[in-house]
Design an enzyme around this catalytic site. Structure first.
Site, PDB file in Angstrom:
ATOM      1  N   LEU A   2       0.888  -1.156   0.000  1.00 46.05           N
ATOM      2  CA  LEU A   2       0.000   0.000   0.000  1.00 46.05           C
ATOM      3  C   LEU A   2       0.924   1.203   0.000  1.00 46.05           C
ATOM      4  O   LEU A   2       1.906   1.232   0.745  1.00 46.05           O
ATOM      5  CB  LEU A   2      -0.887   0.025   1.257  1.00 46.05           C
ATOM      6  CG  LEU A   2      -1.993  -1.019   1.347  1.00 46.05           C
ATOM      7  CD1 LEU A   2      -2.635  -0.986   2.731  1.00 46.05           C
ATOM      8  CD2 LEU A   2      -3.043  -0.778   0.280  1.00 46.05           C
ATOM      9  N   ASP A   3       0.638   2.205  -0.839  1.00 41.57           N
ATOM     10  CA  ASP A   3       1.531   3.358  -0.865  1.00 41.57           C
ATOM     11  C   ASP A   3       1.452   4.121   0.454  1.00 41.57           C
ATOM     12  O   ASP A   3       0.582   3.867   1.291  1.00 41.57           O
ATOM     13  CB  ASP A   3       1.267   4.249  -2.081  1.00 41.57           C
ATOM     14  CG  ASP A   3      -0.104   4.896  -2.094  1.00 41.57           C
ATOM     15  OD1 ASP A   3      -0.594   5.291  -1.021  1.00 41.57           O
ATOM     16  OD2 ASP A   3      -0.677   5.016  -3.183  1.00 41.57           O
ATOM     17  N   GLU A   4       2.362   5.032   0.640  1.00 41.21           N
ATOM     18  CA  GLU A   4       2.491   5.740   1.915  1.00 41.21           C
ATOM     19  C   GLU A   4       1.197   6.439   2.329  1.00 41.21           C
ATOM     20  O   GLU A   4       0.854   6.497   3.510  1.00 41.21           O
ATOM     21  CB  GLU A   4       3.631   6.756   1.806  1.00 41.21           C
ATOM     22  CG  GLU A   4       4.013   7.414   3.089  1.00 41.21           C
ATOM     23  CD  GLU A   4       5.234   8.324   2.935  1.00 41.21           C
ATOM     24  OE1 GLU A   4       5.611   8.918   3.955  1.00 41.21           O
ATOM     25  OE2 GLU A   4       5.790   8.436   1.831  1.00 41.21           O
ATOM     26  N   SER A  23      -1.864   5.508   1.518  1.00 38.44           N
ATOM     27  CA  SER A  23      -2.974   4.569   1.632  1.00 38.44           C
ATOM     28  C   SER A  23      -2.943   3.878   2.981  1.00 38.44           C
ATOM     29  O   SER A  23      -1.913   3.777   3.625  1.00 38.44           O
ATOM     30  CB  SER A  23      -2.920   3.534   0.506  1.00 38.44           C
ATOM     31  OG  SER A  23      -3.058   4.170  -0.741  1.00 38.44           O
ATOM     32  N   ARG A  38      -0.435   2.109  -7.716  1.00 34.17           N
ATOM     33  CA  ARG A  38      -1.422   3.173  -7.493  1.00 34.17           C
ATOM     34  C   ARG A  38      -2.662   3.009  -8.381  1.00 34.17           C
ATOM     35  O   ARG A  38      -3.292   3.975  -8.800  1.00 34.17           O
ATOM     36  CB  ARG A  38      -0.786   4.545  -7.659  1.00 34.17           C
ATOM     37  CG  ARG A  38       0.329   4.787  -6.642  1.00 34.17           C
ATOM     38  CD  ARG A  38       1.042   6.113  -6.817  1.00 34.17           C
ATOM     39  NE  ARG A  38       0.194   7.263  -6.584  1.00 34.17           N
ATOM     40  CZ  ARG A  38       0.010   7.854  -5.405  1.00 34.17           C
ATOM     41  NH1 ARG A  38       0.588   7.373  -4.327  1.00 34.17           N
ATOM     42  NH2 ARG A  38      -0.752   8.914  -5.295  1.00 34.17           N
TER      43      ARG A  38
END
Length: 188
Positions: free
Chosen positions: A47-49, A51, A148
């Site tokens: 999960l990106d930063e 999220s 993403r």
């Protein structure tokens, strides 16, 4: 060797990794700060930063590959800028064009629907307030996971994502977990 598996609610602002070699990322928050995970632990997927939500951590490479593959459905709740309509929901379901590594990519058909505002933990960084216009929520279920992807999909139909929370991977759900919670699970 007995493998261990964990589900965690990744908070906003954390990287989905345990270590980094990048100098600029040394001040970033890592998963290892949340719990004393055993040696050899790895995040199964990312999960990106910005999220939040369900992230699985395992000491088993085969389990990690199973989770990141296309056989396991992942469900996301996305708060989007504006009130998303059935037209845009149908576009999401059919697949939309996004950019992946500089190339045009048509996302695979998926499940998507508008949802009522979900009950989620308060995010560490405030989302903009109502005076900037209305927002709405959508559930998107995918079996793929490009970089993403959900954010790019909602933007492609004209509704940028303001908050993104993964709530389910396969049969595992965040249930009533709070940001930072870690629960050991017997099998994934």
């Amino acid at each position: 060797m007995r493998h261990q598996h964990f589900k965690l609610f990744k908070p906003y602002g954390y990287l989905s990794q345990f270590i980094t070699n990048q100098k600029q990322a040394k001040k970033k928050k890592m998963l290892g700060e949340l719990f004393p995970f055993p040696d050899g632990s790895m995040a199964a997927g990312r999960l990106d930063e910005a999220s939040e939500g369900l992230l699985l951590v395992t000491t088993c490479g085969k389990t990690s590959a199973k989770i990141t593959g296309t056989g396991m459905e992942k469900e996301y709740y996305a708060q989007v800028d504006g009130v998303i309509s059935d037209t845009e929901i149908n576009k999401l379901k059919q697949g939309v064009n996004i950019s992946v590594e500089g190339e045009n990519y048509l996302t695979k058909p998926c499940k998507a629907k508008r949802i009522a505002t979900p009950t989620l933990p308060i995010r560490a960084k405030k989302i903009r307030d109502e005076r900037h216009g209305p927002t709405s929520w959508v559930s998107i279920c995918l079996r793929e996971g490009k970089y993403r992807q959900v954010r790019k999909m909602t933007a492609a139909v004209g509704f940028p994502t303001l908050r993104l929370v993964r709530v389910r991977i396969g049969d595992l759900h965040i249930e009533k977990m709070q940001a930072g919670d870690v629960i050991e699970v017997p099998e994934i």
